[in-house]
Motif scaffolding. Structure first.
Motif, PDB file in Angstrom:
ATOM      1  N   LEU A  59      41.830  44.401  41.414  1.00  0.00           N
ATOM      2  CA  LEU A  59      42.168  44.928  40.097  1.00  0.00           C
ATOM      3  C   LEU A  59      40.876  45.362  39.444  1.00  0.00           C
ATOM      4  O   LEU A  59      39.910  44.603  39.392  1.00  0.00           O
ATOM      5  CB  LEU A  59      42.882  43.882  39.242  1.00  0.00           C
ATOM      6  N   HIS A 124      33.988  42.592  47.595  1.00  0.00           N
ATOM      7  CA  HIS A 124      32.551  42.607  47.849  1.00  0.00           C
ATOM      8  C   HIS A 124      32.114  41.416  48.708  1.00  0.00           C
ATOM      9  O   HIS A 124      31.022  41.402  49.254  1.00  0.00           O
ATOM     10  CB  HIS A 124      31.783  42.603  46.522  1.00  0.00           C
ATOM     11  N   PHE A 131      42.008  38.820  46.159  1.00  0.00           N
ATOM     12  CA  PHE A 131      42.873  37.702  45.751  1.00  0.00           C
ATOM     13  C   PHE A 131      43.084  36.752  46.925  1.00  0.00           C
ATOM     14  O   PHE A 131      44.197  36.598  47.423  1.00  0.00           O
ATOM     15  CB  PHE A 131      44.201  38.243  45.221  1.00  0.00           C
ATOM     16  N   ARG A 133      42.229  33.421  46.953  1.00  0.00           N
ATOM     17  CA  ARG A 133      42.270  32.009  46.567  1.00  0.00           C
ATOM     18  C   ARG A 133      43.599  31.669  45.912  1.00  0.00           C
ATOM     19  O   ARG A 133      44.060  32.389  45.026  1.00  0.00           O
ATOM     20  CB  ARG A 133      41.129  31.711  45.600  1.00  0.00           C
TER      21      ARG A 133
ATOM     22  N   ASP B 107      36.115  37.131  41.391  1.00  0.00           N
ATOM     23  CA  ASP B 107      35.291  36.815  40.228  1.00  0.00           C
ATOM     24  C   ASP B 107      36.085  36.127  39.110  1.00  0.00           C
ATOM     25  O   ASP B 107      35.587  35.990  37.993  1.00  0.00           O
ATOM     26  CB  ASP B 107      34.520  38.042  39.719  1.00  0.00           C
ATOM     27  N   GLY B 108      37.279  35.690  39.421  1.00  0.00           N
ATOM     28  CA  GLY B 108      37.997  34.770  38.542  1.00  0.00           C
ATOM     29  C   GLY B 108      38.601  35.377  37.293  1.00  0.00           C
ATOM     30  O   GLY B 108      39.007  34.639  36.387  1.00  0.00           O
ATOM     31  N   ASP B 109      38.707  36.711  37.224  1.00  0.00           N
ATOM     32  CA  ASP B 109      39.217  37.295  35.981  1.00  0.00           C
ATOM     33  C   ASP B 109      40.502  38.098  36.150  1.00  0.00           C
ATOM     34  O   ASP B 109      40.823  38.943  35.301  1.00  0.00           O
ATOM     35  CB  ASP B 109      38.138  38.138  35.302  1.00  0.00           C
ATOM     36  N   ALA B 110      41.248  37.847  37.228  1.00  0.00           N
ATOM     37  CA  ALA B 110      42.558  38.484  37.410  1.00  0.00           C
ATOM     38  C   ALA B 110      43.410  37.621  38.325  1.00  0.00           C
ATOM     39  O   ALA B 110      42.886  36.920  39.201  1.00  0.00           O
ATOM     40  CB  ALA B 110      42.401  39.888  37.996  1.00  0.00           C
TER      41      ALA B 110
END
Lengths: 144, 144
Positions: A59, A124, A131, A133, B107-110
């Motif tokens: 996203l 990256h 996604f 995790r 990166d934990g933001d979605a």
């Protein structure tokens, strides 16, 4: 907007060359309905989905210019909120995304971008999808 | 966190009753990595995807409380940016989303939320997916 034809290219690219993207056919009336103004920074979230198997790859965010570049180049362009700059997916990693379709949601403030993902994947970290995790898991609809 | 067992419920619900959601198993270490603070309003986008066929159904927003309610109830809760309130999908329409999995990006933001979609679909228009409009289309990777 004619097709590119099916005749063999007289000067085919060398084996292993990276293909260029192709400009998309655009529905201008729908393009005008993308509601960038709803967000303070003029951005909409773009859900990038693998066109072949439906995996949600990543996203990222587009403003009007990033969407314009995406439609024109046939490859994904985004706007980085942290770096405050445009970036084209795969330009440094080689993991390019060739766009098959851009879809708009009912209220005009989110996009789904269906792509052919080249290279290792979208993340990256080297993972195919960002996604990777799992925070929570359950049965969905419980058995009756 | 024991399972619910497979023995028949001694008091089964009446036919046609709407099933309750079931609390998800949560990876607390990953839950702590959801980066709500990155956004000014403490929200992260949640991509809701059909667990069966991969259709992206809708994109909505969760804050920490909406995610907590989702994990605890096994059904999707969101935070409405325009109405500034929590809402549970399907509570008025009946088009409920039962959660199978919540995934977090690199990166934990979605978030991606895999669901069993009940009822007509996810969109308030009656469409199955909110992303029913095509802004642009192309070949993806062009033929060599």
């Amino acid at each position: 907007m004619s097709g590119t034809g099916t005749a063999a290219d007289p000067t085919p690219p060398p084996a292993g060359a990276v293909p260029e993207g192709v400009a998309l056919r655009v529905a201008e009336d729908l393009l005008a309905e993308v509601d960038f103004a709803k967000d303070r920074d003029g951005l909409v979230p773009a859900v990038v989905q693998d066109a072949t198997d439906g995996t949600v790859l990543t996203l990222a965010y587009m403003d009007a210019e990033a969407l314009r570049r995406t439609l024109q180049s046939g490859r994904t362009w985004f706007y980085s909120r942290s770096r405050r700059e445009y970036w084209q997916k795969g330009e440094t990693s080689g993991d390019r995304q060739y766009v098959r379709e851009v879809r708009l949601d009912c209220d005009g403030d989110a996009l789904v971008v269906l792509v052919d993902q080249h290279g290792r994947g979208a993340c990256h970290t080297g993972a195919r999808t960002c996604f990777y995790r799992t925070v929570g898991s359950g049965p969905g609809v419980p058995a009756p």
